[in-house]
Design a protein around this motif. Structure first.
Motif, PDB file in Angstrom:
ATOM      1  N   GLU A 179       0.826  -1.214   0.000  1.00 52.43           N
ATOM      2  CA  GLU A 179       0.000   0.000   0.000  1.00 52.43           C
ATOM      3  C   GLU A 179       0.857   1.260   0.000  1.00 52.43           C
ATOM      4  OE1 GLU A 179      -2.656   2.055   3.451  1.00 52.43           O
ATOM      5  OE2 GLU A 179      -3.190  -0.025   2.956  1.00 52.43           O
ATOM      6  N   ARG A 180       2.000   1.183   0.670  1.00 53.70           N
ATOM      7  CA  ARG A 180       2.864   2.362   0.797  1.00 53.70           C
ATOM      8  C   ARG A 180       3.949   2.431  -0.283  1.00 53.70           C
ATOM      9  NH1 ARG A 180       3.157   3.017   7.457  1.00 53.70           N
ATOM     10  NH2 ARG A 180       0.901   3.403   7.633  1.00 53.70           N
ATOM     11  N   GLY A 181       3.833   1.573  -1.275  1.00 52.34           N
ATOM     12  CA  GLY A 181       4.725   1.666  -2.418  1.00 52.34           C
ATOM     13  C   GLY A 181       6.092   1.064  -2.234  1.00 52.34           C
ATOM     14  N   LEU A 182       6.251   0.179  -1.238  1.00 49.18           N
ATOM     15  CA  LEU A 182       7.531  -0.500  -1.041  1.00 49.18           C
ATOM     16  C   LEU A 182       7.608  -1.722  -1.945  1.00 49.18           C
ATOM     17  CD1 LEU A 182       7.845  -0.430   2.869  1.00 49.18           C
ATOM     18  CD2 LEU A 182       8.760   1.206   1.230  1.00 49.18           C
ATOM     19  N   GLN A 183       8.799  -2.034  -2.384  1.00 49.21           N
ATOM     20  CA  GLN A 183       8.984  -3.202  -3.244  1.00 49.21           C
ATOM     21  C   GLN A 183       9.480  -4.425  -2.463  1.00 49.21           C
ATOM     22  OE1 GLN A 183      10.047   0.007  -4.356  1.00 49.21           O
ATOM     23  NE2 GLN A 183       8.061  -0.003  -5.359  1.00 49.21           N
ATOM     24  N   ALA A 184       9.995  -4.198  -1.247  1.00 46.34           N
ATOM     25  CA  ALA A 184      10.503  -5.319  -0.436  1.00 46.34           C
ATOM     26  C   ALA A 184      10.403  -4.966   1.032  1.00 46.34           C
ATOM     27  CB  ALA A 184      11.941  -5.657  -0.815  1.00 46.34           C
ATOM     28  N   ILE A 185      10.313  -6.010   1.856  1.00 49.62           N
ATOM     29  CA  ILE A 185      10.186  -5.828   3.302  1.00 49.62           C
ATOM     30  C   ILE A 185      10.821  -7.023   3.999  1.00 49.62           C
ATOM     31  CG2 ILE A 185       7.893  -6.896   3.249  1.00 49.62           C
ATOM     32  CD1 ILE A 185       7.078  -5.246   5.630  1.00 49.62           C
ATOM     33  N   ALA A 186      11.453  -6.775   5.124  1.00 49.37           N
ATOM     34  CA  ALA A 186      11.986  -7.859   5.955  1.00 49.37           C
ATOM     35  C   ALA A 186      11.096  -8.045   7.171  1.00 49.37           C
ATOM     36  CB  ALA A 186      13.417  -7.560   6.390  1.00 49.37           C
ATOM     37  N   ILE A 187      10.846  -9.287   7.536  1.00 54.44           N
ATOM     38  CA  ILE A 187      10.152  -9.620   8.776  1.00 54.44           C
ATOM     39  C   ILE A 187      11.219 -10.032   9.774  1.00 54.44           C
ATOM     40  CG2 ILE A 187       8.451 -11.105   9.884  1.00 54.44           C
ATOM     41  CD1 ILE A 187       7.249  -9.147   7.851  1.00 54.44           C
ATOM     42  N   THR A 188      11.364  -9.246  10.844  1.00 53.84           N
ATOM     43  CA  THR A 188      12.496  -9.436  11.775  1.00 53.84           C
ATOM     44  C   THR A 188      11.984  -9.489  13.203  1.00 53.84           C
ATOM     45  OG1 THR A 188      12.815  -7.031  11.724  1.00 53.84           O
ATOM     46  CG2 THR A 188      14.217  -8.339  10.277  1.00 53.84           C
ATOM     47  N   ASP A 189      11.218 -10.505  13.523  1.00 54.54           N
ATOM     48  CA  ASP A 189      10.655 -10.604  14.871  1.00 54.54           C
ATOM     49  C   ASP A 189      11.707 -11.031  15.888  1.00 54.54           C
ATOM     50  OD1 ASP A 189       7.810  -9.907  14.924  1.00 54.54           O
ATOM     51  OD2 ASP A 189       7.628 -11.452  13.383  1.00 54.54           O
ATOM     52  N   HIS A 190      11.431 -10.694  17.144  1.00 59.62           N
ATOM     53  CA  HIS A 190      12.359 -10.985  18.230  1.00 59.62           C
ATOM     54  C   HIS A 190      12.420 -12.492  18.511  1.00 59.62           C
ATOM     55  CE1 HIS A 190      12.846  -6.762  19.296  1.00 59.62           C
ATOM     56  NE2 HIS A 190      11.528  -6.630  19.235  1.00 59.62           N
ATOM     57  N   ASP A 191      13.576 -13.085  18.274  1.00 62.33           N
ATOM     58  CA  ASP A 191      13.862 -14.469  18.676  1.00 62.33           C
ATOM     59  C   ASP A 191      12.873 -15.484  18.097  1.00 62.33           C
ATOM     60  OD1 ASP A 191      15.981 -13.461  20.217  1.00 62.33           O
ATOM     61  OD2 ASP A 191      14.683 -13.162  21.951  1.00 62.33           O
ATOM     62  N   THR A 192      12.242 -15.156  16.980  1.00 65.23           N
ATOM     63  CA  THR A 192      11.329 -16.106  16.340  1.00 65.23           C
ATOM     64  C   THR A 192      11.237 -15.832  14.846  1.00 65.23           C
ATOM     65  OG1 THR A 192       9.084 -17.045  16.344  1.00 65.23           O
ATOM     66  CG2 THR A 192       9.273 -14.690  16.764  1.00 65.23           C
ATOM     67  N   VAL A 193      10.991 -16.896  14.092  1.00 66.57           N
ATOM     68  CA  VAL A 193      10.761 -16.768  12.649  1.00 66.57           C
ATOM     69  C   VAL A 193       9.369 -17.276  12.280  1.00 66.57           C
ATOM     70  CG1 VAL A 193      13.185 -16.827  11.930  1.00 66.57           C
ATOM     71  CG2 VAL A 193      11.968 -18.993  12.320  1.00 66.57           C
ATOM     72  N   SER A 194       8.484 -17.345  13.269  1.00 68.61           N
ATOM     73  CA  SER A 194       7.179 -17.970  13.038  1.00 68.61           C
ATOM     74  C   SER A 194       6.269 -17.139  12.127  1.00 68.61           C
ATOM     75  CB  SER A 194       6.474 -18.245  14.365  1.00 68.61           C
ATOM     76  OG  SER A 194       6.138 -17.050  15.036  1.00 68.61           O
ATOM     77  N   GLY A 195       6.625 -15.892  11.865  1.00 74.53           N
ATOM     78  CA  GLY A 195       5.817 -15.091  10.957  1.00 74.53           C
ATOM     79  C   GLY A 195       6.333 -15.058   9.534  1.00 74.53           C
ATOM     80  N   VAL A 196       7.463 -15.709   9.277  1.00 73.89           N
ATOM     81  CA  VAL A 196       8.115 -15.597   7.971  1.00 73.89           C
ATOM     82  C   VAL A 196       7.321 -16.290   6.867  1.00 73.89           C
ATOM     83  CG1 VAL A 196      10.140 -16.296   6.631  1.00 73.89           C
ATOM     84  CG2 VAL A 196      10.433 -15.222   8.878  1.00 73.89           C
ATOM     85  N   ALA A 197       6.861 -17.512   7.111  1.00 73.42           N
ATOM     86  CA  ALA A 197       6.201 -18.292   6.052  1.00 73.42           C
ATOM     87  C   ALA A 197       4.964 -17.583   5.516  1.00 73.42           C
ATOM     88  CB  ALA A 197       5.843 -19.684   6.576  1.00 73.42           C
TER      89      ALA A 197
END
Length: 284
Positions: free
Chosen positions: A28-46
């Motif tokens: 929505e904000r016109g970004l082409q890429a984003i990183a998901i960098t949660d604290h001590d977990t990767v459970s939101g990556v998939a």
């Protein structure tokens, strides 16, 4: 020119949006890429990767590892980590156990200060089953209880480093956090160094394998940005940046709005090159 946010949090840890909602907001904000960098977990990556494929937004699998040095929290971002590796997930489970211990210690300290708060109240603020619980969730409860008027006040009075309820049990040191990210294929980057007053340690971190510094962050002053740009050049590191977006709590945004500290495509390509270089050297 691509615009990329390399530091965002979701309900997998202490953000208020799901990771797929962060991806949609990036679109929505016109970004082409984003990183998901949660604290001590990767459970939101998939789920973020799935949303990215659907919406045409590139998603960088990431994490923010919590470490400790001389009583000071030091956070290490890891990009392109092997988020499906079972050994890596086991290591993250250990880190989260320390995080849970800290939450209970802070709740106990608040009780000693006369505040009627329970760990169950804090845990109820985490909307994602199995998601991490952290200080922002405690802060939310303090606002609900009327003990503070805002998230900022909760950290200033109780939960920040100088706060009355601040505690910090043992955690792995930064060099171990860097090694952990490297071991599982990631590119380690020092998160928001302006918050630590530990710049003298950066050279040691570089010797341990640090590959970048988060130069551009909502909490960095112009002087700090200039200082870290020079350090990046001196040590041949990658200058990254990100909003550290945590969503909206009680009407306010913690750190910065998603997309507020974008970097260009060249930074993402540098991260990929460092990852690829390590991967190919390991396979030889």
């Amino acid at each position: 020119m691509k615009r990329i946010d390399l530091h965002t949090h979701s309900t997998a840890s202490d953000g208020t949006n799901s990771s797929q909602d962060n991806v949609a907001l990036a679109k929505e904000r016109g970004l082409q890429a984003i990183a998901i960098t949660d604290h001590d977990t990767v459970s939101g990556v998939a789920e973020a990767l799935e949303a990215g494929a659907r919406l045409g937004v590139e998603v960088v699998p990431g994490i923010e590892i919590s470490t400790l040095l001389d009583g000071q929290d030091i956070h290490i971002l890891g990009y392109f980590v092997d988020y499906l590796n079972e050994d890596f997930l086991d290591e993250l489970t250990k880190l989260r156990q320390v995080r849970n211990q800290r939450n209970q210690m802070m709740v106990d300290r608040l009780k000693e200060l006369g505040i009627e708060i329970t760990i169950e109240q804090v845990q109820s603020k985490q909307t994602k089953p199995g998601g991490n619980v952290g200080r922002p969730h405690i802060a939310e409860v303090l606002v609900d209880l009327g003990k503070v008027s805002s998230m900022e006040e909760a950290f200033e009075v109780y939960l920040g480093r100088e706060g009355k309820a601040y505690v910090n049990p043992w955690r792995i040191p930064p060099k171990e956090g860097i090694e952990l990210i490297l071991r599982f294929g990631g590119v380690p980057v020092l998160a928001h160094p302006g918050l630590y007053d530990k710049d003298d340690e950066i050279e040691d971190f570089v010797e341990a394998g640090l590959q970048g510094i988060e130069v551009y962050h909502p909490d960095h002053s112009e002087q700090e940005v200039e200082k870290y740009e020079k350090l990046v050049t001196k040590h041949n590191l990658i200058a990254t940046g990100g909003s550290d977006y945590h969503g909206v709590r009680n009407g306010s945004v913690y750190h910065g709005e998603l997309g507020s500290q974008p970097v260009g495509e060249a930074v993402l390509e540098q991260l990929k090159a460092r990852r690829n270089k390590k991967t190919s050297s390991e396979s030889q």
